[in-house]
Design a protein around this motif. Structure first.
Motif, PDB file in Angstrom:
ATOM      1  N   PRO A  43       0.812  -1.233   0.000  1.00  0.00           N
ATOM      2  CA  PRO A  43       0.000   0.000   0.000  1.00  0.00           C
ATOM      3  C   PRO A  43       0.839   1.274   0.000  1.00  0.00           C
ATOM      4  O   PRO A  43       0.475   2.268  -0.634  1.00  0.00           O
ATOM      5  CB  PRO A  43      -0.822  -0.121   1.291  1.00  0.00           C
ATOM      6  N   ASN A  52      -6.731   3.287 -11.351  1.00  0.00           N
ATOM      7  CA  ASN A  52      -6.081   3.736 -10.130  1.00  0.00           C
ATOM      8  C   ASN A  52      -6.996   4.681  -9.326  1.00  0.00           C
ATOM      9  O   ASN A  52      -7.084   4.587  -8.094  1.00  0.00           O
ATOM     10  CB  ASN A  52      -4.766   4.438 -10.453  1.00  0.00           C
ATOM     11  N   ARG A  92      -9.763   2.622  -7.714  1.00  0.00           N
ATOM     12  CA  ARG A  92      -9.274   1.848  -6.582  1.00  0.00           C
ATOM     13  C   ARG A  92      -9.057   2.736  -5.371  1.00  0.00           C
ATOM     14  O   ARG A  92      -9.324   2.344  -4.228  1.00  0.00           O
ATOM     15  CB  ARG A  92      -7.969   1.145  -6.975  1.00  0.00           C
ATOM     16  N   ASP A  93      -8.563   3.952  -5.594  1.00  0.00           N
ATOM     17  CA  ASP A  93      -8.344   4.870  -4.463  1.00  0.00           C
ATOM     18  C   ASP A  93      -9.657   5.344  -3.850  1.00  0.00           C
ATOM     19  O   ASP A  93      -9.729   5.584  -2.638  1.00  0.00           O
ATOM     20  CB  ASP A  93      -7.529   6.074  -4.923  1.00  0.00           C
ATOM     21  N   ARG A 102       2.006   2.175  -3.531  1.00  0.00           N
ATOM     22  CA  ARG A 102       0.994   2.288  -4.580  1.00  0.00           C
ATOM     23  C   ARG A 102       1.240   3.463  -5.514  1.00  0.00           C
ATOM     24  O   ARG A 102       1.154   3.295  -6.752  1.00  0.00           O
ATOM     25  CB  ARG A 102      -0.394   2.381  -3.945  1.00  0.00           C
ATOM     26  N   THR A 131       4.252   2.533  -7.689  1.00  0.00           N
ATOM     27  CA  THR A 131       3.911   1.438  -8.591  1.00  0.00           C
ATOM     28  C   THR A 131       3.078   1.932  -9.758  1.00  0.00           C
ATOM     29  O   THR A 131       3.275   1.509 -10.909  1.00  0.00           O
ATOM     30  CB  THR A 131       3.150   0.346  -7.823  1.00  0.00           C
ATOM     31  N   PHE A 132       2.162   2.839  -9.496  1.00  0.00           N
ATOM     32  CA  PHE A 132       1.342   3.410 -10.568  1.00  0.00           C
ATOM     33  C   PHE A 132       2.216   4.161 -11.567  1.00  0.00           C
ATOM     34  O   PHE A 132       2.065   4.003 -12.791  1.00  0.00           O
ATOM     35  CB  PHE A 132       0.294   4.337  -9.967  1.00  0.00           C
TER      36      PHE A 132
END
Length: 311
Positions: free
Chosen positions: A228, A306, A309-310, A231, A234-235
């Protein structure tokens, strides 16, 4: 009481003009534009104008010698029926599907390994980053020697393990693309390792300490704290790798030349072949527009996923 709270706003005498801020505001605006303009001009001249020109040329038939001839969507209709372009598109998607996850896994693993207080850790970080600044031609030539079917160290190692018929690698239509993916991931993982290292060092240590006090093991801390916390990085890595994967050109040209056959021909090589070699700049521009739209859709899809998901 006025002294404690603050001075009361002064009232302007009737008939007195307010202080002029025009010159100061214009000066601030000009200073701001002086910083923005060089980069904006570079974007317009190097990126925006070529993209617009490619879109315009995609609707023409042009060989760079004669004036462009308007053909409308004919190049795109031809593209739908061109078997070699379809193969190049499929190869590009295959390369991206292998290169992106392999590079993410390798770079994240390196970052986790080198995010510790080890003797000589700075040297190992520099060594891992070094391939990224190495010439792509040199990387391709070295990996061609490593993957040599007859005398390459990779096949010699496989034979020592008992593999009777090791892969032909760059001479095989089945194994040529995996060889390119491995070589590309090896070169790129050092750069993305640096990004993951920055993300790891930004995660508060207190989170790991709290998880450890709750009895979380190494794997649980990795899933609940590290992933986490990484994140945003990673994005970013996924976006950069996706764009880079669809632009692959030089490594493929040097390692395999698009072969054997058409096993590793990618869209960027197809654009070069049709435009520079065959002189069909209109058709090559149509392929480049399709490539641009494909990357744009994938990038916007990643942003949407993304954001969802957030939220």
């Amino acid at each position: 009481m006025t002294d404690l709270i603050g001075a009361a706003p002064a009232t302007r005498t009737a008939g007195t003009a307010p202080p002029s801020r025009g010159p100061s505001r214009w000066r601030t605006t000009l200073v701001g534009w002086s910083f923005i303009l060089p980069n904006f001009l570079g974007f317009v001249l190097i990126t925006l104008v070529p993209v617009a020109a490619a879109m315009a040329l995609s609707l023409t038939d042009w060989d760079s010698y004669n004036p462009p001839h308007w053909t409308g969507p004919e190049n795109f209709r031809r593209l739908l029926n061109d078997e070699s372009t379809k193969v190049a598109l499929l190869n590009t998607l295959t390369y991206a599907a292998g290169h992106v996850p392999l590079t993410v896994a390798a770079s994240l693993g390196l970052a986790l390994l080198l995010n510790r207080r080890l003797a000589g850790v700075a040297f190992f970080r520099a060594a891992a980053f070094f391939p990224y600044i190495t010439s792509m031609v040199a990387v391709a030539l070295v990996w061609n020697m490593l993957f040599n079917p007859a005398s390459g160290p990779v096949n010699q190692f496989l034979e020592s393990l008992g593999v009777d018929h090791p892969p032909g690698w760059t001479s095989s239509t089945t194994w040529a693309m995996p060889a390119v993916v491995v070589a590309s991931a090896w070169r790129d993982m050092g750069y993305y390792m640096i990004l993951f290292l920055a993300g790891l060092q930004a995660i508060p240590k207190e989170l790991y300490e709290a998880a450890e006090m709750d009895g979380a093991g190494s794997w649980r801390r990795f899933r609940s704290v590290t992933l986490p916390g990484l994140r945003p990085v990673t994005f970013l890595v996924l976006i950069l790798l996706t764009v880079q994967s669809f632009k692959i050109f030089d490594l493929v040209v040097v390692m395999t030349g698009g072969g054997p056959g058409r096993a590793t021909r990618v869209l960027s090589q197809q654009i070069y072949q049709k435009g520079i070699v065959d002189g069909e700049f209109g058709y090559a521009s149509a392929i480049s527009v399709v490539l641009f739209l494909l990357v744009l859709v994938l990038t916007l899809g990643q942003f949407w996923f993304n954001k969802r998901r957030d939220s």
